[in-house]
Write a protein that holds these residues in place. Structure first.
Motif, PDB file in Angstrom:
ATOM      1  N   ILE A  66      -1.727   3.341  -5.236  1.00  0.00           N
ATOM      2  CA  ILE A  66      -1.478   4.255  -6.355  1.00  0.00           C
ATOM      3  C   ILE A  66      -2.652   5.211  -6.526  1.00  0.00           C
ATOM      4  CG2 ILE A  66      -1.175   4.414  -8.858  1.00  0.00           C
ATOM      5  CD1 ILE A  66       0.275   1.676  -8.701  1.00  0.00           C
TER       6      ILE A  66
ATOM      7  N   TYR B 192      -0.952  -7.143  -5.265  1.00  0.00           N
ATOM      8  CA  TYR B 192      -1.077  -6.254  -6.411  1.00  0.00           C
ATOM      9  C   TYR B 192      -2.301  -5.340  -6.288  1.00  0.00           C
ATOM     10  CZ  TYR B 192       2.409  -9.349  -8.525  1.00  0.00           C
ATOM     11  OH  TYR B 192       3.557 -10.082  -8.778  1.00  0.00           O
TER      12      TYR B 192
ATOM     13  N   ARG C 233       0.835  -1.202   0.000  1.00  0.00           N
ATOM     14  CA  ARG C 233       0.000   0.000   0.000  1.00  0.00           C
ATOM     15  C   ARG C 233       0.872   1.255   0.000  1.00  0.00           C
ATOM     16  NH1 ARG C 233      -5.782  -0.275   0.680  1.00  0.00           N
ATOM     17  NH2 ARG C 233      -6.549   1.853   0.470  1.00  0.00           N
TER      18      ARG C 233
ATOM     19  N   VAL D 116      -6.640   3.106 -12.188  1.00  0.00           N
ATOM     20  CA  VAL D 116      -5.379   2.392 -12.017  1.00  0.00           C
ATOM     21  C   VAL D 116      -5.503   0.966 -12.550  1.00  0.00           C
ATOM     22  CG1 VAL D 116      -3.647   1.621 -10.355  1.00  0.00           C
ATOM     23  CG2 VAL D 116      -4.785   3.822 -10.040  1.00  0.00           C
TER      24      VAL D 116
ATOM     25  N   HIS E  24       4.195   5.816  -5.386  1.00  0.00           N
ATOM     26  CA  HIS E  24       4.092   5.838  -6.847  1.00  0.00           C
ATOM     27  C   HIS E  24       3.096   6.916  -7.279  1.00  0.00           C
ATOM     28  CE1 HIS E  24       3.391   3.140 -10.676  1.00  0.00           C
ATOM     29  NE2 HIS E  24       3.404   4.414 -10.985  1.00  0.00           N
TER      30      HIS E  24
ATOM     31  N   ARG F  18       4.052   1.455  -1.041  1.00  0.00           N
ATOM     32  CA  ARG F  18       4.723   1.559  -2.339  1.00  0.00           C
ATOM     33  C   ARG F  18       3.803   2.222  -3.358  1.00  0.00           C
ATOM     34  NH1 ARG F  18       6.704  -4.077  -1.659  1.00  0.00           N
ATOM     35  NH2 ARG F  18       5.027  -4.697  -3.062  1.00  0.00           N
ATOM     36  N   GLY F  19       2.557   1.777  -3.370  1.00  0.00           N
ATOM     37  CA  GLY F  19       1.606   2.352  -4.309  1.00  0.00           C
ATOM     38  C   GLY F  19       1.376   3.827  -4.053  1.00  0.00           C
TER      39      GLY F  19
ATOM     40  N   GLU G 158      -1.400  -2.644  -3.843  1.00  0.00           N
ATOM     41  CA  GLU G 158      -0.505  -1.653  -4.431  1.00  0.00           C
ATOM     42  C   GLU G 158      -1.268  -0.718  -5.358  1.00  0.00           C
ATOM     43  OE1 GLU G 158       3.880  -1.580  -6.616  1.00  0.00           O
ATOM     44  OE2 GLU G 158       3.294  -3.250  -5.325  1.00  0.00           O
ATOM     45  N   MET G 159      -2.201  -1.256  -6.129  1.00  0.00           N
ATOM     46  CA  MET G 159      -2.997  -0.402  -7.015  1.00  0.00           C
ATOM     47  C   MET G 159      -3.886   0.548  -6.225  1.00  0.00           C
ATOM     48  SD  MET G 159      -4.065  -2.672 -10.339  1.00  0.00           S
ATOM     49  CE  MET G 159      -4.803  -4.019  -9.411  1.00  0.00           C
TER      50      MET G 159
ATOM     51  N   LEU H 195       2.199  -1.593 -12.835  1.00  0.00           N
ATOM     52  CA  LEU H 195       3.054  -2.291 -11.876  1.00  0.00           C
ATOM     53  C   LEU H 195       4.365  -2.739 -12.492  1.00  0.00           C
ATOM     54  CD1 LEU H 195       0.632  -4.432  -9.694  1.00  0.00           C
ATOM     55  CD2 LEU H 195       1.285  -2.037  -9.490  1.00  0.00           C
TER      56      LEU H 195
END
Length: 377
Positions: A76, A69, A16, A87, A22, A18-19, A72-73, A166
């Motif tokens: 983002i 994934y 989360r 996303v 980004h 990292r996203g 992470e999205m 990603l």
């Protein structure tokens, strides 16, 4: 003409976080990409409400493949201040509408690419070389990014992708290199479910061993066709032509491998109907042009030779290095980026819009020498 280099975005922490990093780093590029694809789909009868429905329907499938994934999205989307559906669109633009539009959906998103790699026996200094031209929407020269992903649960990753995506092409600290280019066949978008290709590419780049990358490619169900070239700095590399329900592998010849946008494996050509060659007829000579450029220098190849081969302009604008032109569907397409790699050294160079711009930016990732040695033993 000079283009702004693709920004480098450093990602650390959990999925989360990292996203979020980004999204916060490149919100304008993410919004530009979402607008480009959503507007294109709207022209073809797919409105935002339908995209949101498809995005939500994709979540269980992606979570089954890897729930990280989805997290992470969502990060983002939070970081960039955009809807989650946008996303998901950046990571599954074709698959999101395939159920409603079947093959027609894919035909509105054809991309090109010419990829190549050289094994140590073919290079000047005994290392693996890997690269490609990414042929796609010209606007992507202003929406691409390079992500350097620091991971606690596997190799670090350096990947060129569209902002909000990603992964696409790149390398990892264990010495794995990856490029990808489009294929089409008569089996595309006929099955019920499949994992969108960017998630498969990300999983390949998370691999510590070449065998893990190969397993991911063979074992993961897909909706549409694609080719992936995967190399390992220890001296092995292969191309994988993927139909939705079958994968064909191709070995390099005398240490050199080139692939464009048509099927080349003998087994594949006997079993599938190539439905993409009418969209990319130049594919039949693009791979030949690059191969003819590299082969005479076998044993002495460098990234400069790859660069020269990828700049080939025979048949322009239907060339290895494409200047902007309108395609058959009215979209402005070009070679949006040239990517050159020495995967074992964590060395990646990228040039936006190379037909109009010759300036490369070098991005680096610290190699994990222990992991590379273990993987090569």
């Amino acid at each position: 003409m000079d283009y702004v280099p693709f920004p480098l975005v450093e990602l650390t922490g959990g999925p989360r976080e990292r996203g979020r990093q980004h999204g916060q780093a490149v919100p304008d590029r993410i919004k530009r990409g979402i607008a480009m694809y959503s507007e294109s789909l709207l022209k073809n009868g797919v409105d935002w409400k339908h995209l949101e429905q498809r995005a939500n329907a994709m979540v269980p499938l992606v979570e089954k493949f890897d729930p990280i994934y989805v997290e992470e999205m969502r990060g983002i989307a939070d970081g960039a201040g955009v809807p989650f559906a946008g996303v998901m669109l950046m990571n599954a633009r074709t698959e999101m509408v395939a159920a409603a539009r079947k093959q027609q959906a894919h035909q509105h998103f054809p991309d090109g690419c010419t990829a190549a790699f050289a094994l140590p026996e073919a290079s000047a200094d005994g290392v693996v070389l890997h690269g490609q031209n990414w042929d796609w929407r010209a606007e992507c020269a202003e929406s691409g990014v390079v992500l350097r992903i620091r991971r606690d649960d596997g190799p670090d990753i350096l990947t060129f992708t569209e902002a909000g995506g990603l992964a696409r092409s790149g390398l990892n600290s264990a010495g794995i290199g990856l490029t990808a280019n489009a294929l089409e066949c008569d089996r595309d978008y006929q099955r019920g479910q499949g994992v969108p290709l960017p998630f498969i590419r990300r999983k390949v780049l998370e691999s510590a061993y070449l065998a893990e990358a190969v397993r991911t490619i063979f074992a993961t169900p897909k909706l549409g066709s694609n080719h992936m070239a995967v190399s390992h700095c220890g001296g092995e590399a292969f191309g994988f032509e993927c139909a939705p329900d079958e994968t064909f592998w191709v070995a390099p010849e005398h240490g050199i491998y080139v692939h464009a946008n048509h099927w080349i494996a003998d087994a594949a050509r006997a079993r599938v109907k190539d439905t993409g060659i009418q969209e990319t007829p130049c594919s039949i000579y693009r791979d030949k042009r690059v191969r003819d450029h590299l082969t005479p220098k076998r044993g002495a190849l460098t990234l400069e030779d790859f660069r020269s081969a990828f700049f080939d302009d025979y048949g322009s604008p239907w060339s290895v290095c494409r200047p902007p032109r309108l395609n058959n569907r009215g979209n402005l397409v070009a070679t949006s980026a040239m990517i050159l790699m020495r995967p074992g050294e964590g060395h990646l160079e990228v040039c936006p819009m190379p037909a109009l711009n010759k300036h490369f930016t070098t991005y680096t990732l610290t190699p994990d020498q222990v992991a590379q040695k273990q993987a090569a033993e």
